[in-house]
Design a protein around this motif. Structure first.
Motif, PDB file in Angstrom:
ATOM      1  N   ALA A  53      46.828  38.951 -33.689  1.00  0.00           N
ATOM      2  CA  ALA A  53      47.236  39.151 -35.090  1.00  0.00           C
ATOM      3  C   ALA A  53      46.317  38.389 -36.033  1.00  0.00           C
ATOM      4  O   ALA A  53      45.894  38.913 -37.075  1.00  0.00           O
ATOM      5  CB  ALA A  53      48.687  38.697 -35.280  1.00  0.00           C
ATOM      6  N   LYS A  54      45.985  37.148 -35.685  1.00  0.00           N
ATOM      7  CA  LYS A  54      45.080  36.345 -36.513  1.00  0.00           C
ATOM      8  C   LYS A  54      43.722  37.017 -36.642  1.00  0.00           C
ATOM      9  O   LYS A  54      43.108  37.023 -37.718  1.00  0.00           O
ATOM     10  CB  LYS A  54      44.906  34.955 -35.898  1.00  0.00           C
ATOM     11  CG  LYS A  54      46.088  34.019 -36.087  1.00  0.00           C
ATOM     12  CD  LYS A  54      45.977  32.777 -35.202  1.00  0.00           C
ATOM     13  CE  LYS A  54      44.664  32.067 -35.384  1.00  0.00           C
ATOM     14  NZ  LYS A  54      44.544  30.889 -34.487  1.00  0.00           N
ATOM     15  N   ARG A  55      43.244  37.597 -35.555  1.00  0.00           N
ATOM     16  CA  ARG A  55      41.919  38.204 -35.561  1.00  0.00           C
ATOM     17  C   ARG A  55      41.901  39.550 -36.275  1.00  0.00           C
ATOM     18  O   ARG A  55      40.913  39.913 -36.910  1.00  0.00           O
ATOM     19  CB  ARG A  55      41.420  38.317 -34.120  1.00  0.00           C
ATOM     20  CG  ARG A  55      41.059  36.954 -33.560  1.00  0.00           C
ATOM     21  CD  ARG A  55      40.910  36.913 -32.064  1.00  0.00           C
ATOM     22  NE  ARG A  55      40.491  35.570 -31.649  1.00  0.00           N
ATOM     23  CZ  ARG A  55      40.402  35.175 -30.398  1.00  0.00           C
ATOM     24  NH1 ARG A  55      40.724  36.009 -29.411  1.00  0.00           N
ATOM     25  NH2 ARG A  55      40.020  33.951 -30.105  1.00  0.00           N
ATOM     26  N   TYR A  56      42.980  40.294 -36.186  1.00  0.00           N
ATOM     27  CA  TYR A  56      43.068  41.550 -36.951  1.00  0.00           C
ATOM     28  C   TYR A  56      42.900  41.257 -38.448  1.00  0.00           C
ATOM     29  O   TYR A  56      42.143  41.940 -39.142  1.00  0.00           O
ATOM     30  CB  TYR A  56      44.425  42.219 -36.732  1.00  0.00           C
ATOM     31  CG  TYR A  56      44.448  43.283 -35.664  1.00  0.00           C
ATOM     32  CD1 TYR A  56      43.611  44.397 -35.726  1.00  0.00           C
ATOM     33  CD2 TYR A  56      45.321  43.189 -34.586  1.00  0.00           C
ATOM     34  CE1 TYR A  56      43.637  45.378 -34.752  1.00  0.00           C
ATOM     35  CE2 TYR A  56      45.356  44.172 -33.602  1.00  0.00           C
ATOM     36  CZ  TYR A  56      44.511  45.260 -33.691  1.00  0.00           C
ATOM     37  OH  TYR A  56      44.546  46.228 -32.717  1.00  0.00           O
ATOM     38  N   TYR A  57      43.618  40.243 -38.930  1.00  0.00           N
ATOM     39  CA  TYR A  57      43.647  39.969 -40.368  1.00  0.00           C
ATOM     40  C   TYR A  57      42.634  38.914 -40.812  1.00  0.00           C
ATOM     41  O   TYR A  57      42.502  38.661 -42.011  1.00  0.00           O
ATOM     42  CB  TYR A  57      45.059  39.541 -40.776  1.00  0.00           C
ATOM     43  CG  TYR A  57      46.069  40.673 -40.726  1.00  0.00           C
ATOM     44  CD1 TYR A  57      46.148  41.603 -41.765  1.00  0.00           C
ATOM     45  CD2 TYR A  57      46.920  40.821 -39.650  1.00  0.00           C
ATOM     46  CE1 TYR A  57      47.062  42.638 -41.730  1.00  0.00           C
ATOM     47  CE2 TYR A  57      47.847  41.865 -39.592  1.00  0.00           C
ATOM     48  CZ  TYR A  57      47.909  42.765 -40.641  1.00  0.00           C
ATOM     49  OH  TYR A  57      48.821  43.804 -40.583  1.00  0.00           O
ATOM     50  N   LEU A  92      42.979  32.019 -40.217  1.00  0.00           N
ATOM     51  CA  LEU A  92      42.909  30.830 -39.378  1.00  0.00           C
ATOM     52  C   LEU A  92      44.310  30.288 -39.088  1.00  0.00           C
ATOM     53  O   LEU A  92      45.288  30.690 -39.725  1.00  0.00           O
ATOM     54  CB  LEU A  92      42.056  29.762 -40.050  1.00  0.00           C
ATOM     55  CG  LEU A  92      40.580  30.118 -40.258  1.00  0.00           C
ATOM     56  CD1 LEU A  92      39.875  29.008 -41.019  1.00  0.00           C
ATOM     57  CD2 LEU A  92      39.881  30.372 -38.936  1.00  0.00           C
ATOM     58  N   GLU A  93      44.389  29.381 -38.137  1.00  0.00           N
ATOM     59  CA  GLU A  93      45.685  28.910 -37.641  1.00  0.00           C
ATOM     60  C   GLU A  93      46.575  28.292 -38.724  1.00  0.00           C
ATOM     61  O   GLU A  93      47.758  28.627 -38.818  1.00  0.00           O
ATOM     62  CB  GLU A  93      45.464  27.891 -36.516  1.00  0.00           C
ATOM     63  CG  GLU A  93      46.739  27.284 -35.955  1.00  0.00           C
ATOM     64  CD  GLU A  93      47.685  28.302 -35.345  1.00  0.00           C
ATOM     65  OE1 GLU A  93      48.917  28.122 -35.451  1.00  0.00           O
ATOM     66  OE2 GLU A  93      47.186  29.298 -34.768  1.00  0.00           O
ATOM     67  N   SER A  94      46.029  27.390 -39.535  1.00  0.00           N
ATOM     68  CA  SER A  94      46.857  26.719 -40.546  1.00  0.00           C
ATOM     69  C   SER A  94      47.453  27.710 -41.542  1.00  0.00           C
ATOM     70  O   SER A  94      48.621  27.602 -41.933  1.00  0.00           O
ATOM     71  CB  SER A  94      46.037  25.657 -41.283  1.00  0.00           C
ATOM     72  OG  SER A  94      44.920  26.245 -41.923  1.00  0.00           O
ATOM     73  N   GLN A  95      46.648  28.691 -41.928  1.00  0.00           N
ATOM     74  CA  GLN A  95      47.135  29.692 -42.878  1.00  0.00           C
ATOM     75  C   GLN A  95      48.143  30.630 -42.220  1.00  0.00           C
ATOM     76  O   GLN A  95      49.149  31.008 -42.838  1.00  0.00           O
ATOM     77  CB  GLN A  95      45.954  30.495 -43.429  1.00  0.00           C
ATOM     78  CG  GLN A  95      46.270  31.238 -44.710  1.00  0.00           C
ATOM     79  CD  GLN A  95      45.010  31.717 -45.411  1.00  0.00           C
ATOM     80  OE1 GLN A  95      44.044  32.092 -44.764  1.00  0.00           O
ATOM     81  NE2 GLN A  95      45.017  31.687 -46.728  1.00  0.00           N
ATOM     82  N   PHE A  96      47.893  30.963 -40.960  1.00  0.00           N
ATOM     83  CA  PHE A  96      48.822  31.835 -40.235  1.00  0.00           C
ATOM     84  C   PHE A  96      50.175  31.158 -40.099  1.00  0.00           C
ATOM     85  O   PHE A  96      51.222  31.794 -40.272  1.00  0.00           O
ATOM     86  CB  PHE A  96      48.240  32.164 -38.857  1.00  0.00           C
ATOM     87  CG  PHE A  96      48.931  33.302 -38.160  1.00  0.00           C
ATOM     88  CD1 PHE A  96      48.602  34.613 -38.437  1.00  0.00           C
ATOM     89  CD2 PHE A  96      49.916  33.044 -37.221  1.00  0.00           C
ATOM     90  CE1 PHE A  96      49.235  35.666 -37.797  1.00  0.00           C
ATOM     91  CE2 PHE A  96      50.560  34.092 -36.567  1.00  0.00           C
ATOM     92  CZ  PHE A  96      50.218  35.405 -36.857  1.00  0.00           C
ATOM     93  N   ARG A  97      50.155  29.871 -39.794  1.00  0.00           N
ATOM     94  CA  ARG A  97      51.408  29.114 -39.673  1.00  0.00           C
ATOM     95  C   ARG A  97      52.138  29.074 -41.011  1.00  0.00           C
ATOM     96  O   ARG A  97      53.373  29.151 -41.066  1.00  0.00           O
ATOM     97  CB  ARG A  97      51.107  27.698 -39.193  1.00  0.00           C
ATOM     98  CG  ARG A  97      52.362  26.833 -39.033  1.00  0.00           C
ATOM     99  CD  ARG A  97      53.247  27.366 -37.927  1.00  0.00           C
ATOM    100  NE  ARG A  97      54.609  26.923 -38.023  1.00  0.00           N
ATOM    101  CZ  ARG A  97      55.299  26.452 -36.991  1.00  0.00           C
ATOM    102  NH1 ARG A  97      54.738  26.343 -35.808  1.00  0.00           N
ATOM    103  NH2 ARG A  97      56.550  26.112 -37.131  1.00  0.00           N
ATOM    104  N   LYS A  98      51.384  28.951 -42.096  1.00  0.00           N
ATOM    105  CA  LYS A  98      51.981  28.957 -43.437  1.00  0.00           C
ATOM    106  C   LYS A  98      52.677  30.292 -43.694  1.00  0.00           C
ATOM    107  O   LYS A  98      53.794  30.322 -44.225  1.00  0.00           O
ATOM    108  CB  LYS A  98      50.892  28.719 -44.484  1.00  0.00           C
ATOM    109  CG  LYS A  98      51.373  28.791 -45.921  1.00  0.00           C
ATOM    110  CD  LYS A  98      50.204  28.656 -46.887  1.00  0.00           C
ATOM    111  CE  LYS A  98      50.645  28.895 -48.321  1.00  0.00           C
ATOM    112  NZ  LYS A  98      49.493  28.825 -49.273  1.00  0.00           N
TER     113      LYS A  98
END
Length: 208
Positions: free
Chosen positions: A63-67, A70-76
């Motif tokens: 999912a992170k790579r599709y969009y 980065l991890e911190s933003q994904f967690r947000k």
């Protein structure tokens, strides 16, 4: 801010499927997944059975790579999804879909999300008449996203406009090809998101 600078095709190979990070190249026989359908690295061809945690982690990474997040933003985004009413996994995908770079891609005015991100950074788009150069900007219901007047005459935008002519637009976007603009007429539902993601696995991972 940290960012991935290695070959994007390695990301597709790592996930074992096309993430369409290179636009038209991904539909040709030059696609790395089609040519080498195994993970990169010297042990890439050694297939291992993933644990429950491994499956959840791979889904999050995909999912992170599709969009391109980065991890911190994904967690947000996940924390935002938890606070919203409804199903957390679907809320998460809805938030990701409403990123400005993704909306530009969905409009068909970029051949890939990485290209859409670059076009937004270079200031080619506006939201409600105001220039926005932040790819992660979250648009809202009723917002109008448009190509800036000066950018409409560029060769790149003319080519992208032709590309958009043959691309279907999601139901939650009302696209005006002549004006090269789109209005958010609804919030994206799970049925509108055509990505092969199992968002429930991501929720399980973050809920541990």
């Amino acid at each position: 801010m940290a960012r991935y600078t290695d070959a994007s095709c390695r990301l597709c190979r790592r996930e074992g499927e096309k993430l369409y990070l290179k636009g038209e190249r991904c539909t040709t026989n030059k696609c790395s997944v089609a040519r080498r359908g195994y993970a990169p690295g010297q042990h890439g061809q050694n297939k291992k059975k993933l644990s429950e945690y491994g499956l959840q982690l791979r889904e999050k990474q995909k999912a992170k790579r599709y969009y391109g997040v980065l991890e911190s933003q994904f967690r947000k985004y996940f924390d935002m999804a938890v606070k919203k009413k409804g199903i957390t996994g679907e809320n998460l995908l809805q938030i990701l879909e409403l990123r400005l770079d993704n909306v530009v891609y969905r409009m068909g005015l970029a051949v890939s999300r990485p290209e859409a991100r670059q076009l937004v950074r270079h200031g080619h788009f506006s939201v409600n008449g105001k220039r926005v150069n932040i790819p992660s900007y979250l648009v809202k219901l009723g917002d109008v996203i448009a190509v800036n007047e000066k950018s409409k005459s560029s060769e790149k935008m003319k080519d992208n406009k032709e590309h958009a002519a043959g691309k279907p637009t999601p139901q939650w976007l009302e696209y005006d090809a002549e004006e090269m603009s789109a209005k958010i007429v609804a919030l994206p539902s799970r049925e509108d998101i055509d990505l092969p993601l199992k968002e429930s696995l991501i929720v399980e991972l973050y809920s541990k």
